[in-house]
Design a protein around this motif. Structure first.
Motif, PDB file in Angstrom:
ATOM      1  N   VAL A   1      40.747  62.570  28.526  1.00  0.00           N
ATOM      2  CA  VAL A   1      40.540  61.125  28.366  1.00  0.00           C
ATOM      3  C   VAL A   1      41.354  60.639  27.173  1.00  0.00           C
ATOM      4  CG1 VAL A   1      38.246  61.136  29.403  1.00  0.00           C
ATOM      5  CG2 VAL A   1      38.479  61.483  26.932  1.00  0.00           C
ATOM      6  N   ALA A   2      41.590  59.342  27.120  1.00  0.00           N
ATOM      7  CA  ALA A   2      42.339  58.754  26.010  1.00  0.00           C
ATOM      8  C   ALA A   2      41.388  58.338  24.897  1.00  0.00           C
ATOM      9  CB  ALA A   2      43.149  57.553  26.499  1.00  0.00           C
ATOM     10  N   ILE A   3      41.943  58.229  23.683  1.00  0.00           N
ATOM     11  CA  ILE A   3      41.166  57.768  22.526  1.00  0.00           C
ATOM     12  C   ILE A   3      41.851  56.542  21.935  1.00  0.00           C
ATOM     13  CG2 ILE A   3      40.310  58.335  20.223  1.00  0.00           C
ATOM     14  CD1 ILE A   3      40.210  61.258  21.083  1.00  0.00           C
ATOM     15  N   MET A   4      41.092  55.461  21.807  1.00  0.00           N
ATOM     16  CA  MET A   4      41.565  54.218  21.211  1.00  0.00           C
ATOM     17  C   MET A   4      40.901  54.037  19.846  1.00  0.00           C
ATOM     18  SD  MET A   4      40.541  50.313  22.209  1.00  0.00           S
ATOM     19  CE  MET A   4      40.886  50.472  23.943  1.00  0.00           C
ATOM     20  N   MET A   5      41.711  53.856  18.816  1.00  0.00           N
ATOM     21  CA  MET A   5      41.189  53.497  17.494  1.00  0.00           C
ATOM     22  C   MET A   5      41.291  51.986  17.341  1.00  0.00           C
ATOM     23  SD  MET A   5      42.372  54.652  13.662  1.00  0.00           S
ATOM     24  CE  MET A   5      41.282  56.065  13.535  1.00  0.00           C
ATOM     25  N   ASP A   6      40.152  51.327  17.244  1.00  0.00           N
ATOM     26  CA  ASP A   6      40.092  49.867  17.103  1.00  0.00           C
ATOM     27  C   ASP A   6      39.943  49.550  15.619  1.00  0.00           C
ATOM     28  OD1 ASP A   6      39.553  47.148  17.168  1.00  0.00           O
ATOM     29  OD2 ASP A   6      38.371  47.270  19.007  1.00  0.00           O
ATOM     30  N   ILE A   7      41.064  49.171  14.973  1.00  0.00           N
ATOM     31  CA  ILE A   7      41.023  48.931  13.532  1.00  0.00           C
ATOM     32  C   ILE A   7      40.467  47.537  13.236  1.00  0.00           C
ATOM     33  CG2 ILE A   7      42.758  50.633  12.902  1.00  0.00           C
ATOM     34  CD1 ILE A   7      44.880  48.521  13.023  1.00  0.00           C
ATOM     35  N   LYS A   8      39.890  47.404  12.059  1.00  0.00           N
ATOM     36  CA  LYS A   8      39.045  46.245  11.738  1.00  0.00           C
ATOM     37  C   LYS A   8      39.804  44.937  11.619  1.00  0.00           C
ATOM     38  CE  LYS A   8      35.493  44.960   8.349  1.00  0.00           C
ATOM     39  NZ  LYS A   8      34.796  45.397   7.111  1.00  0.00           N
ATOM     40  N   GLY A   9      40.991  44.971  10.980  1.00  0.00           N
ATOM     41  CA  GLY A   9      41.758  43.753  10.783  1.00  0.00           C
ATOM     42  C   GLY A   9      41.184  42.887   9.673  1.00  0.00           C
ATOM     43  N   PRO A  10      41.778  41.700   9.472  1.00  0.00           N
ATOM     44  CA  PRO A  10      41.301  40.806   8.409  1.00  0.00           C
ATOM     45  C   PRO A  10      39.921  40.264   8.737  1.00  0.00           C
ATOM     46  CG  PRO A  10      42.886  39.676   9.790  1.00  0.00           C
ATOM     47  CD  PRO A  10      42.868  41.108  10.254  1.00  0.00           C
ATOM     48  N   GLU A  11      39.108  40.111   7.714  1.00  0.00           N
ATOM     49  CA  GLU A  11      37.743  39.656   7.947  1.00  0.00           C
ATOM     50  C   GLU A  11      37.263  38.861   6.736  1.00  0.00           C
ATOM     51  OE1 GLU A  11      34.105  41.767  10.143  1.00  0.00           O
ATOM     52  OE2 GLU A  11      34.552  42.672   8.202  1.00  0.00           O
ATOM     53  N   ILE A  12      36.654  37.724   7.006  1.00  0.00           N
ATOM     54  CA  ILE A  12      36.073  36.899   5.946  1.00  0.00           C
ATOM     55  C   ILE A  12      34.559  37.005   6.047  1.00  0.00           C
ATOM     56  CG2 ILE A  12      35.935  34.596   4.931  1.00  0.00           C
ATOM     57  CD1 ILE A  12      38.551  33.929   6.360  1.00  0.00           C
ATOM     58  N   ARG A  13      33.913  37.377   4.936  1.00  0.00           N
ATOM     59  CA  ARG A  13      32.454  37.537   4.916  1.00  0.00           C
ATOM     60  C   ARG A  13      31.855  36.891   3.674  1.00  0.00           C
ATOM     61  NH1 ARG A  13      29.785  40.842   8.436  1.00  0.00           N
ATOM     62  NH2 ARG A  13      31.082  42.149   9.797  1.00  0.00           N
ATOM     63  N   THR A  14      30.602  36.510   3.799  1.00  0.00           N
ATOM     64  CA  THR A  14      29.848  36.059   2.624  1.00  0.00           C
ATOM     65  C   THR A  14      29.463  37.279   1.791  1.00  0.00           C
ATOM     66  OG1 THR A  14      27.724  36.206   3.777  1.00  0.00           O
ATOM     67  CG2 THR A  14      28.906  34.110   3.924  1.00  0.00           C
ATOM     68  N   GLY A  15      29.134  37.024   0.530  1.00  0.00           N
ATOM     69  CA  GLY A  15      28.718  38.111  -0.348  1.00  0.00           C
ATOM     70  C   GLY A  15      27.244  38.445  -0.176  1.00  0.00           C
ATOM     71  N   ASP A  16      26.769  39.306  -1.074  1.00  0.00           N
ATOM     72  CA  ASP A  16      25.349  39.683  -1.064  1.00  0.00           C
ATOM     73  C   ASP A  16      24.494  38.536  -1.596  1.00  0.00           C
ATOM     74  OD1 ASP A  16      25.582  42.345  -0.093  1.00  0.00           O
ATOM     75  OD2 ASP A  16      26.323  42.969  -2.061  1.00  0.00           O
ATOM     76  N   VAL A  17      23.320  38.387  -1.024  1.00  0.00           N
ATOM     77  CA  VAL A  17      22.332  37.427  -1.541  1.00  0.00           C
ATOM     78  C   VAL A  17      21.055  38.192  -1.869  1.00  0.00           C
ATOM     79  CG1 VAL A  17      23.294  35.448  -0.315  1.00  0.00           C
ATOM     80  CG2 VAL A  17      21.558  36.833   0.805  1.00  0.00           C
ATOM     81  N   ALA A  18      20.381  37.765  -2.954  1.00  0.00           N
ATOM     82  CA  ALA A  18      19.167  38.463  -3.397  1.00  0.00           C
ATOM     83  C   ALA A  18      18.073  38.377  -2.346  1.00  0.00           C
ATOM     84  CB  ALA A  18      18.685  37.882  -4.718  1.00  0.00           C
ATOM     85  N   ALA A  19      18.014  37.243  -1.675  1.00  0.00           N
ATOM     86  CA  ALA A  19      17.037  37.025  -0.594  1.00  0.00           C
ATOM     87  C   ALA A  19      17.668  36.075   0.410  1.00  0.00           C
ATOM     88  CB  ALA A  19      15.748  36.434  -1.147  1.00  0.00           C
ATOM     89  N   PRO A  20      17.296  36.157   1.691  1.00  0.00           N
ATOM     90  CA  PRO A  20      17.871  35.252   2.686  1.00  0.00           C
ATOM     91  C   PRO A  20      17.725  33.790   2.281  1.00  0.00           C
ATOM     92  CG  PRO A  20      16.586  36.970   3.770  1.00  0.00           C
ATOM     93  CD  PRO A  20      16.326  37.110   2.297  1.00  0.00           C
ATOM     94  N   ILE A  21      18.789  33.025   2.519  1.00  0.00           N
ATOM     95  CA  ILE A  21      18.792  31.592   2.195  1.00  0.00           C
ATOM     96  C   ILE A  21      18.513  30.813   3.473  1.00  0.00           C
ATOM     97  CG2 ILE A  21      20.159  29.675   1.300  1.00  0.00           C
ATOM     98  CD1 ILE A  21      21.894  31.755  -0.160  1.00  0.00           C
ATOM     99  N   GLU A  22      17.439  30.064   3.501  1.00  0.00           N
ATOM    100  CA  GLU A  22      17.083  29.251   4.673  1.00  0.00           C
ATOM    101  C   GLU A  22      17.787  27.908   4.565  1.00  0.00           C
ATOM    102  OE1 GLU A  22      15.865  28.848   8.282  1.00  0.00           O
ATOM    103  OE2 GLU A  22      15.073  30.588   7.186  1.00  0.00           O
ATOM    104  N   LEU A  23      18.916  27.768   5.297  1.00  0.00           N
ATOM    105  CA  LEU A  23      19.678  26.527   5.270  1.00  0.00           C
ATOM    106  C   LEU A  23      18.987  25.471   6.140  1.00  0.00           C
ATOM    107  CD1 LEU A  23      23.314  27.931   5.548  1.00  0.00           C
ATOM    108  CD2 LEU A  23      22.117  27.166   3.501  1.00  0.00           C
ATOM    109  N   LYS A  24      18.976  24.234   5.648  1.00  0.00           N
ATOM    110  CA  LYS A  24      18.275  23.148   6.332  1.00  0.00           C
ATOM    111  C   LYS A  24      19.278  22.156   6.908  1.00  0.00           C
ATOM    112  CE  LYS A  24      14.528  23.654   2.968  1.00  0.00           C
ATOM    113  NZ  LYS A  24      13.847  23.039   1.804  1.00  0.00           N
ATOM    114  N   PRO A  25      18.913  21.448   7.965  1.00  0.00           N
ATOM    115  CA  PRO A  25      19.827  20.463   8.564  1.00  0.00           C
ATOM    116  C   PRO A  25      20.216  19.392   7.543  1.00  0.00           C
ATOM    117  CG  PRO A  25      17.933  20.848   9.995  1.00  0.00           C
ATOM    118  CD  PRO A  25      17.636  21.535   8.709  1.00  0.00           C
TER     119      PRO A  25
END
Length: 481
Positions: free
Chosen positions: A68-92
């Motif tokens: 069988v063949a093996i495909m390596m799927d590399i991650k690429g560029p990614e934008i993420r938020t940082g760590d938060v001490a506790a989940p932030i409940e965003l409001k409308p």
């Protein structure tokens, strides 16, 4: 059983590996169930695991007798938020900041809460009025203003913001490199272990593919490149991407976030048609049997989705979460196999071939078309070809013959594995003789010995023959004696 129209699956199956499938026992079950390619998702994989699993796949493949063949799927560029001490409940309607300065994570002493983002130039890429999607689009915000290293937004669709959530920016040109430092490190590990394909994430233009191809050449790797289209830039540049790559993956996860969802089926169809036009393999991926992560059988909508990919003549269908963490990984493979076979039975077998342009082999393509048309006119015929680098097999597969399997003999195991990606192609490892006629005779003898053909079967043979001390292309009709 003979690889006839009744018993032969044309559409290939790609299986993503994870905790549910990484053991030797599960790898063997997956191969026997019909897996053609194993995908390693480098967004979650460590190097030690990567080396171990590649070697394990090779060992199990040899034991089962099916490479069988093996495909390596590399991650690429990614934008993420940082760590938060506790989940932030965003409001409308809430005003919320994304900051490029570390240290503001999880809120601040001001009335306006904020979270850090891992990409410092984000403030330069977005403009007022742009949409920011967080956590796979579950949270939606609108950019109101930009202040130095801070982007001020209004919450349109609220939700709970946790640590390290993925950010999408529909329609925004992000100036991140397509091939990151992490990708280079991962790819080197893959090259050292002999991977067959590298899947490049978030491809936006042909230049992204050329960067990876140059890297592979410098590393003396013959791994094929699979371009993943995942945002609007890729759709705009679709034809140039298809022409530059070896294969295309329609990655419907991020694509469905970056583009209006009602456009997704249209984009998929355009992508498949572009690949058919240019003779490139195409993979349909993401959420194919998503419900089978927890359920023992797919939904009716999922069955139809898989069927549509087969109807569209895609080369491969792919499983992700179903086989990484799902409860029913083998059953998922079996359903893809079963659905594909059933839909393929509806093909008429008429000699109606895809119109394809392959600039590298314009004259040879005429010969291949003649062979495919001949095979389409003969009941239960097979196309036999011989290929060192896979070029002839790719050309035949690109024509999409509706009846005959393409049995491609090759002397190289690396080529054999790469043939696993191609629709309708059965790869067989066999050394070639100096005389093409001897090679043909040995191939037919092998097919008879392995009971893949019977006496009286018709074989359309595409090969070189010696004529006045030079090799010329030929199409031969042979009967198994």
């Amino acid at each position: 059983m003979n690889p006839s129209a009744a018993s032969f699956r044309r559409t290939k199956i790609i299986v993503t590996l994870g905790p549910a499938t990484e053991s030797e026992e599960m790898l063997e079950k997956a191969i026997r169930a019909g897996a053609d390619v194993f995908r390693l998702n480098m967004a979650h994989a460590k190097h030690d695991w990567t080396r171990t699993i590649i070697r394990r796949i090779r060992g199990v493949s040899q034991r089962v007798g099916r490479e069988v063949a093996i495909m390596m799927d590399i991650k690429g560029p990614e934008i993420r938020t940082g760590d938060v001490a506790a989940p932030i409940e965003l409001k409308p309607g809430e005003i919320f900041d994304f900051t490029m300065q570390p240290g503001d994570d999880g809120g601040s002493s001001t009335e306006i809460r904020s979270v850090h983002v891992n990409y410092k130039d984000l403030v330069n890429d977005v403009k007022v009025g742009d949409t920011v999607l967080v956590d796979n689009g579950l949270i939606r915000l609108e950019v109101l203003e930009k202040q130095d290293a801070r982007i001020r937004c209004r919450v349109l669709i609220p939700g709970e913001l946790k640590s390290k959530r993925h950010i999408n920016l529909p329609g925004v040109r992000v100036n991140l490199p397509s091939f990151t430092a992490k990708d280079k490190g991962d790819t080197i590990i893959g090259i050292e272990e002999g991977i067959d394909f590298v899947a490049l994430s978030f491809v936006r233009e042909a230049k992204d593919i050329e960067t990876l191809r140059d890297f592979l050449k410098k590393q003396d790797s013959k791994a094929g490149i699979i371009a993943k289209i995942e945002d609007q830039s890729a759709i705009v540049n679709l034809d140039e991407i298809v022409m530059a790559t070896d294969a295309l993956m329609v990655a419907r996860g991020d694509l469905g976030i970056e583009c209006p969802v009602e456009e997704l089926p249209i984009i998929q169809r355009k992508a498949v048609q572009a690949c058919l036009r240019h003779g490139k393999a195409v993979i349909i991926a993401t959420h194919m049997l998503e419900s089978m992560i927890t359920q023992p059988m797919p939904t009716r909508a999922e069955i139809t989705d898989v069927a549509n990919a087969v109807f569209e003549l895609a080369d491969c269908v792919m499983l992700s979460g179903e086989t990484t963490v799902g409860k029913y990984p083998i059953e998922s493979i079996e359903y893809l196999d079963k659905i594909s076979r059933r839909i393929e039975q509806l093909e008429t077998g008429e000699a109606r071939l895809v119109k394809v342009e392959i600039p590298a082999i314009p004259e040879k393509l005429k010969v291949l078309r003649s062979a495919a048309m001949m095979a389409g006119e003969i009941d239960d015929a097979r196309i036999i070809t011989f290929t060192r680098q896979g070029v002839i097999a790719r050309g035949l597969a690109a024509l999409r013959p509706g009846r005959a399997p393409i049995i491609a003999f090759t002397p190289y195991v690396e080529t054999l594995r790469q043939l696993r990606l191609l629709r309708s192609v059965i790869g067989i490892l066999m050394p070639f003789e100096a005389n093409p006629d001897d090679t043909i005779d040995h191939a037919i003898a092998h097919l008879k010995h392995t009971k893949q053909v019977d006496i009286g079967d018709k074989l359309v043979v595409v090969t070189d023959i010696l004529s006045h001390d030079r090799l010329v292309d030929s199409v031969q009709l042979r009967t198994v004696r």
